[in-house]
Write a protein that holds these residues in place. Sequence first.
Motif, PDB file in Angstrom:
ATOM      1  N   SER A  23       0.826  -1.206   0.000  1.00 14.61           N
ATOM      2  CA  SER A  23       0.000   0.000   0.000  1.00 14.61           C
ATOM      3  C   SER A  23       0.861   1.258   0.000  1.00 14.61           C
ATOM      4  O   SER A  23       0.497   2.267  -0.619  1.00 14.61           O
ATOM      5  CB  SER A  23      -0.940   0.004   1.206  1.00 14.61           C
ATOM      6  N   ALA A  24       2.028   1.213   0.675  1.00 10.49           N
ATOM      7  CA  ALA A  24       2.913   2.376   0.691  1.00 10.49           C
ATOM      8  C   ALA A  24       3.461   2.650  -0.704  1.00 10.49           C
ATOM      9  O   ALA A  24       3.572   3.815  -1.121  1.00 10.49           O
ATOM     10  CB  ALA A  24       4.054   2.154   1.681  1.00 10.49           C
ATOM     11  N   PHE A  25       3.799   1.598  -1.440  1.00  7.94           N
ATOM     12  CA  PHE A  25       4.300   1.787  -2.804  1.00  7.94           C
ATOM     13  C   PHE A  25       3.238   2.426  -3.694  1.00  7.94           C
ATOM     14  O   PHE A  25       3.516   3.385  -4.430  1.00  7.94           O
ATOM     15  CB  PHE A  25       4.741   0.446  -3.391  1.00  7.94           C
ATOM     16  N   VAL A  26       2.011   1.907  -3.622  1.00  7.32           N
ATOM     17  CA  VAL A  26       0.936   2.445  -4.468  1.00  7.32           C
ATOM     18  C   VAL A  26       0.604   3.876  -4.057  1.00  7.32           C
ATOM     19  O   VAL A  26       0.421   4.758  -4.916  1.00  7.32           O
ATOM     20  CB  VAL A  26      -0.313   1.548  -4.376  1.00  7.32           C
ATOM     21  N   ALA A  27       0.526   4.147  -2.751  1.00  3.68           N
ATOM     22  CA  ALA A  27       0.210   5.499  -2.285  1.00  3.68           C
ATOM     23  C   ALA A  27       1.294   6.487  -2.690  1.00  3.68           C
ATOM     24  O   ALA A  27       1.001   7.622  -3.088  1.00  3.68           O
ATOM     25  CB  ALA A  27       0.042   5.497  -0.764  1.00  3.68           C
ATOM     26  N   THR A  28       2.566   6.070  -2.599  1.00 10.68           N
ATOM     27  CA  THR A  28       3.660   6.957  -3.005  1.00 10.68           C
ATOM     28  C   THR A  28       3.633   7.225  -4.500  1.00 10.68           C
ATOM     29  O   THR A  28       3.827   8.364  -4.951  1.00 10.68           O
ATOM     30  CB  THR A  28       5.017   6.345  -2.602  1.00 10.68           C
TER      31      THR A  28
ATOM     32  N   LEU B 112      -2.448   8.126   0.824  1.00 14.38           N
ATOM     33  CA  LEU B 112      -2.183   8.893  -0.389  1.00 14.38           C
ATOM     34  C   LEU B 112      -2.149  10.404  -0.128  1.00 14.38           C
ATOM     35  O   LEU B 112      -1.253  11.089  -0.653  1.00 14.38           O
ATOM     36  CB  LEU B 112      -3.217   8.542  -1.456  1.00 14.38           C
ATOM     37  N   PRO B 113      -3.072  10.988   0.654  1.00 10.80           N
ATOM     38  CA  PRO B 113      -2.991  12.439   0.889  1.00 10.80           C
ATOM     39  C   PRO B 113      -1.685  12.873   1.542  1.00 10.80           C
ATOM     40  O   PRO B 113      -1.128  13.921   1.175  1.00 10.80           O
ATOM     41  CB  PRO B 113      -4.188  12.699   1.817  1.00 10.80           C
ATOM     42  N   LEU B 114      -1.167  12.085   2.477  1.00  8.98           N
ATOM     43  CA  LEU B 114       0.090  12.439   3.130  1.00  8.98           C
ATOM     44  C   LEU B 114       1.259  12.361   2.148  1.00  8.98           C
ATOM     45  O   LEU B 114       2.127  13.252   2.124  1.00  8.98           O
ATOM     46  CB  LEU B 114       0.336  11.518   4.317  1.00  8.98           C
ATOM     47  N   CYS B 115       1.289  11.315   1.342  1.00  9.19           N
ATOM     48  CA  CYS B 115       2.341  11.197   0.330  1.00  9.19           C
ATOM     49  C   CYS B 115       2.269  12.357  -0.655  1.00  9.19           C
ATOM     50  O   CYS B 115       3.309  12.925  -1.042  1.00  9.19           O
ATOM     51  CB  CYS B 115       2.218   9.864  -0.409  1.00  9.19           C
TER      52      CYS B 115
ATOM     53  N   LEU C  64      11.360   8.280  -0.819  1.00  9.72           N
ATOM     54  CA  LEU C  64      11.595   7.244   0.182  1.00  9.72           C
ATOM     55  C   LEU C  64      10.992   7.630   1.528  1.00  9.72           C
ATOM     56  O   LEU C  64      10.462   6.773   2.243  1.00  9.72           O
ATOM     57  CB  LEU C  64      13.092   6.989   0.327  1.00  9.72           C
ATOM     58  N   ALA C  65      11.069   8.920   1.877  1.00 13.22           N
ATOM     59  CA  ALA C  65      10.466   9.369   3.129  1.00 13.22           C
ATOM     60  C   ALA C  65       8.956   9.158   3.116  1.00 13.22           C
ATOM     61  O   ALA C  65       8.367   8.660   4.093  1.00 13.22           O
ATOM     62  CB  ALA C  65      10.794  10.843   3.369  1.00 13.22           C
ATOM     63  N   ALA C  66       8.312   9.530   2.010  1.00  6.61           N
ATOM     64  CA  ALA C  66       6.862   9.321   1.890  1.00  6.61           C
ATOM     65  C   ALA C  66       6.525   7.841   1.951  1.00  6.61           C
ATOM     66  O   ALA C  66       5.536   7.438   2.598  1.00  6.61           O
ATOM     67  CB  ALA C  66       6.357   9.926   0.582  1.00  6.61           C
ATOM     68  N   PHE C  67       7.344   7.016   1.296  1.00  3.64           N
ATOM     69  CA  PHE C  67       7.102   5.572   1.300  1.00  3.64           C
ATOM     70  C   PHE C  67       7.190   5.001   2.713  1.00  3.64           C
ATOM     71  O   PHE C  67       6.306   4.249   3.148  1.00  3.64           O
ATOM     72  CB  PHE C  67       8.115   4.886   0.385  1.00  3.64           C
ATOM     73  N   PHE C  68       8.234   5.347   3.449  1.00  2.04           N
ATOM     74  CA  PHE C  68       8.415   4.774   4.783  1.00  2.04           C
ATOM     75  C   PHE C  68       7.381   5.301   5.774  1.00  2.04           C
ATOM     76  O   PHE C  68       6.935   4.560   6.668  1.00  2.04           O
ATOM     77  CB  PHE C  68       9.827   5.043   5.293  1.00  2.04           C
ATOM     78  N   ILE C  69       6.981   6.561   5.638  1.00  9.19           N
ATOM     79  CA  ILE C  69       5.929   7.083   6.514  1.00  9.19           C
ATOM     80  C   ILE C  69       4.614   6.364   6.248  1.00  9.19           C
ATOM     81  O   ILE C  69       3.894   5.961   7.177  1.00  9.19           O
ATOM     82  CB  ILE C  69       5.775   8.604   6.318  1.00  9.19           C
ATOM     83  N   ALA C  70       4.274   6.175   4.962  1.00  6.78           N
ATOM     84  CA  ALA C  70       3.045   5.450   4.622  1.00  6.78           C
ATOM     85  C   ALA C  70       3.104   4.011   5.109  1.00  6.78           C
ATOM     86  O   ALA C  70       2.108   3.473   5.623  1.00  6.78           O
ATOM     87  CB  ALA C  70       2.814   5.499   3.111  1.00  6.78           C
TER      88      ALA C  70
ATOM     89  N   VAL D 134      13.403   7.284   7.854  1.00  9.84           N
ATOM     90  CA  VAL D 134      12.858   8.520   7.286  1.00  9.84           C
ATOM     91  C   VAL D 134      13.701   9.718   7.714  1.00  9.84           C
ATOM     92  O   VAL D 134      14.082  10.568   6.897  1.00  9.84           O
ATOM     93  CB  VAL D 134      11.389   8.715   7.714  1.00  9.84           C
ATOM     94  N   GLU D 135      13.995   9.803   9.026  1.00  8.22           N
ATOM     95  CA  GLU D 135      14.782  10.927   9.526  1.00  8.22           C
ATOM     96  C   GLU D 135      16.174  10.944   8.907  1.00  8.22           C
ATOM     97  O   GLU D 135      16.712  12.013   8.579  1.00  8.22           O
ATOM     98  CB  GLU D 135      14.890  10.849  11.052  1.00  8.22           C
ATOM     99  N   PHE D 136      16.778   9.781   8.728  1.00 10.25           N
ATOM    100  CA  PHE D 136      18.099   9.712   8.112  1.00 10.25           C
ATOM    101  C   PHE D 136      18.064  10.190   6.668  1.00 10.25           C
ATOM    102  O   PHE D 136      18.941  10.947   6.226  1.00 10.25           O
ATOM    103  CB  PHE D 136      18.628   8.278   8.187  1.00 10.25           C
ATOM    104  N   LEU D 137      17.040   9.769   5.932  1.00  7.30           N
ATOM    105  CA  LEU D 137      16.931  10.178   4.532  1.00  7.30           C
ATOM    106  C   LEU D 137      16.695  11.676   4.409  1.00  7.30           C
ATOM    107  O   LEU D 137      17.273  12.338   3.533  1.00  7.30           O
ATOM    108  CB  LEU D 137      15.805   9.401   3.850  1.00  7.30           C
ATOM    109  N   LEU D 138      15.844  12.239   5.273  1.00  5.62           N
ATOM    110  CA  LEU D 138      15.601  13.674   5.240  1.00  5.62           C
ATOM    111  C   LEU D 138      16.854  14.450   5.628  1.00  5.62           C
ATOM    112  O   LEU D 138      17.146  15.512   5.066  1.00  5.62           O
ATOM    113  CB  LEU D 138      14.436  14.028   6.167  1.00  5.62           C
TER     114      LEU D 138
END
Length: 263
Positions: A74-79, A144-147, A190-196, A251-255
């Motif tokens: 779901s994270a992949f599709v939402a991103t 999806l809205p967050l991504c 990647l940040a959006a993906f990991f958060i989702a 996520v924090e590391f990537l940002l």
Amino acid sequence: MSTRLGSVATWFYLALALLFIFLPVLVLIQFSFQGGLAPVPPFDGPSLKWWAKVMANRKITDGLWNSLLVGLGSAFVATLLGFLAAYALARRQRRLSGIYQFLLMAPITVSYLIIGMGLQIAFNHLGIGKSLWVIGIGHVVINLPLCFAILYSQLGEHQANIERAAYDLGASDWRVILEITVPMLWPSLLAAFFIAATLSWDEFVIAFLLSRFDVTLPVVIWSMLRSGLSPELNAAGTLVFAISILAVGLVEFLLWRSRRNSV
């Protein structure tokens, strides 16, 4: 002196806030290593027998893999959908772009319970049974809205200028997206993906309403909780927390890497 006292007070208040936030989690982790049956003081341990029992519990391991499958899928599709929507609104100005943004962000303001009930009614009307696929669709709806918000905020004028230069050199739309836009946005993607994935991993209400036989780990933990607290349940909760913290840390590391490279 007053500046030093203010700094000490600031750190003291920060320590109190962190203690208030993480004390329940620390207690949960501590009593996941309890040697006795009752997860109450005094602490009897440390012992790994309840962790071994968790790893040997077929329901928990099945729920773990189901949660990973639903969360990552779901994270992949939402991103992906969030990126396409963000790119379309950022690069193709429309008269109704404000309305489109409002509609894309609207699910954030709606309770997961309401979304879950609506999805359940809609799928029943369409004759689609409860399954992990249905849970995944529900998690795409809420993530999806967050991504979209994360990626839309990163599509600035700097990227747009580089994209226009690529167009001037004869690049096609898809080549610009794949070779220019995506590489520049990969930390945000990647940040959006990991958060989702983290939000999907922890989500219970939609997973409970849209599941039947194949359930995710939060639903398994809830069913165990109905029989009362136990060190085994504490170990399962600690496992969920550990994986969530790992994803947030990534996520924090990537940002951080993204901010460092942009300086």
